[in-house]
Enzyme design. Sequence first.
Site, PDB file in Angstrom:
ATOM      1  N   GLU A   1       1.169  -0.974  -0.132  1.00 30.43           N
ATOM      2  CA  GLU A   1      -0.317   0.127   0.013  1.00 30.43           C
ATOM      3  C   GLU A   1       1.007   1.156   0.281  1.00 30.43           C
ATOM      4  O   GLU A   1       0.238   2.330   0.245  1.00 30.43           O
ATOM      5  CB  GLU A   1      -1.024  -0.200   1.643  1.00 30.43           C
ATOM      6  CG  GLU A   1      -1.999  -0.809   0.980  1.00 30.43           C
ATOM      7  CD  GLU A   1      -3.182  -1.008   2.523  1.00 30.43           C
ATOM      8  OE1 GLU A   1      -3.299   0.202   2.049  1.00 30.43           O
ATOM      9  OE2 GLU A   1      -2.485  -1.959   3.264  1.00 30.43           O
TER      10      GLU A   1
ATOM     11  N   SER B   1      -6.292  -2.392   1.257  1.00 26.68           N
ATOM     12  CA  SER B   1      -6.719  -1.757   0.485  1.00 26.68           C
ATOM     13  C   SER B   1      -6.926  -2.484  -0.455  1.00 26.68           C
ATOM     14  O   SER B   1      -6.848  -2.951  -2.115  1.00 26.68           O
ATOM     15  CB  SER B   1      -5.454  -1.119  -1.092  1.00 26.68           C
ATOM     16  OG  SER B   1      -5.579   0.031   0.651  1.00 26.68           O
TER      17      SER B   1
ATOM     18  N   SER C   1     -10.982  10.434  -0.752  1.00 22.90           N
ATOM     19  CA  SER C   1     -11.272   9.371   0.139  1.00 22.90           C
ATOM     20  C   SER C   1     -12.605   9.375   0.999  1.00 22.90           C
ATOM     21  O   SER C   1     -12.947  10.536   1.176  1.00 22.90           O
ATOM     22  CB  SER C   1     -10.284   9.054   1.283  1.00 22.90           C
ATOM     23  OG  SER C   1      -8.756   9.261   0.768  1.00 22.90           O
TER      24      SER C   1
END
Length: 377
Positions: free
Chosen positions: A17, A201, A336
């Site tokens: 990530e 993720s 996000s």
Amino acid sequence: MSAPVRIGILFGGPSAEHEVSCASALGVARALAGGDYRTVAIGVTRTGGFRLVPDAVLGDLLAGTGAERAIDDRLTVTGPAVELRAGPRPGTAVVTAVDAPGAVHAELDVVFPVLHGPFGEDGVVQGVLESLGVPYVGCGILASAVGMDKVAMKRALRAEEVPITPHVSFDAETYRAADDPEKLVVGLRRPLFVKPARMGSSIGISRVADGDDLAAAIDEALRYDSVVVVEQGVTGRELECGVLGGARPEASAVGEVRVTGGWFDYQQKYFGDADPMVVPAVLPQDVTERIRDLSVRAFAAIGGWGLARVDFLYEEATGDLYVNELNTMPGFTAHSMYPKVWAAAGVGYRDIVDRLVTLAFTRHAARPRPAGPGATR
């Protein structure tokens, strides 16, 4: 006038990530720019080394207008090799040159570890910061470790009667000793979701429907961890809620992720052209309140502090809600879900960051001090 708070942003890291962390960190750096903060960006290489991002490089990135996709708008791990050390005053840390430990580049009052995945979100970096005695943003060692480990997380949630999906877990040795992987998932209905126990993720995750190759999905998960979790799929809506706070945390508005292809994979999260997030989610009020209540309960179940995003699966036909997972350092770009659900609750991005820094100092002030001769930290 009081001196600005000197805050170190840790980003990057060895996990898969890495790029996501770099994008989140730039969002945080932009929120901190100006005002009461003096920002120092410290990149963590893929091999675990620290690099101090030059002020000129950071300034150019902060002045940029940003890319259309958050993943393309990120900090880079560049600059001289440095180390983090305990500072000369209690509650501080210093950034020193690797080749000249006495050369101090910066002194820090607090650290914001914007690190996702293993070695950053799993208690490892939190342990380093605890040993330095410096305040830091987010969950502590235990909550970070439990939140990152899907097996431990599910055990904690089940102990507090927070609803979770049916699942099994096993390690690589158990899998390789099995003559048929289907025997490891007896009792679970397809579709199945096969996941590395400690990754985020959506990396390493496979959806296994009827006729799909279960062994190939397990092998993919084992590329990222030695323990695999297999969950029974839920046909329903994917909903997310933010938690913010310390001893009395609060829950945000609820958002929904509209997915294609059955689930919200890495490609859709970071490389899709359309925004899949709907905030606030269109839900009956009682469902929204149940999600908010369960979010706070789940946060408490792992001993959370600071922040987390709690992900849910909702079966409209039955009304059942399941906590899918908690993310103790969720994606933090302007695009996000975490900042979006708080914006819908009337809390802006900068206010989130301000609160998190305050919470870091609050926890540090309540931290037990070592006893014994010479113990000052």
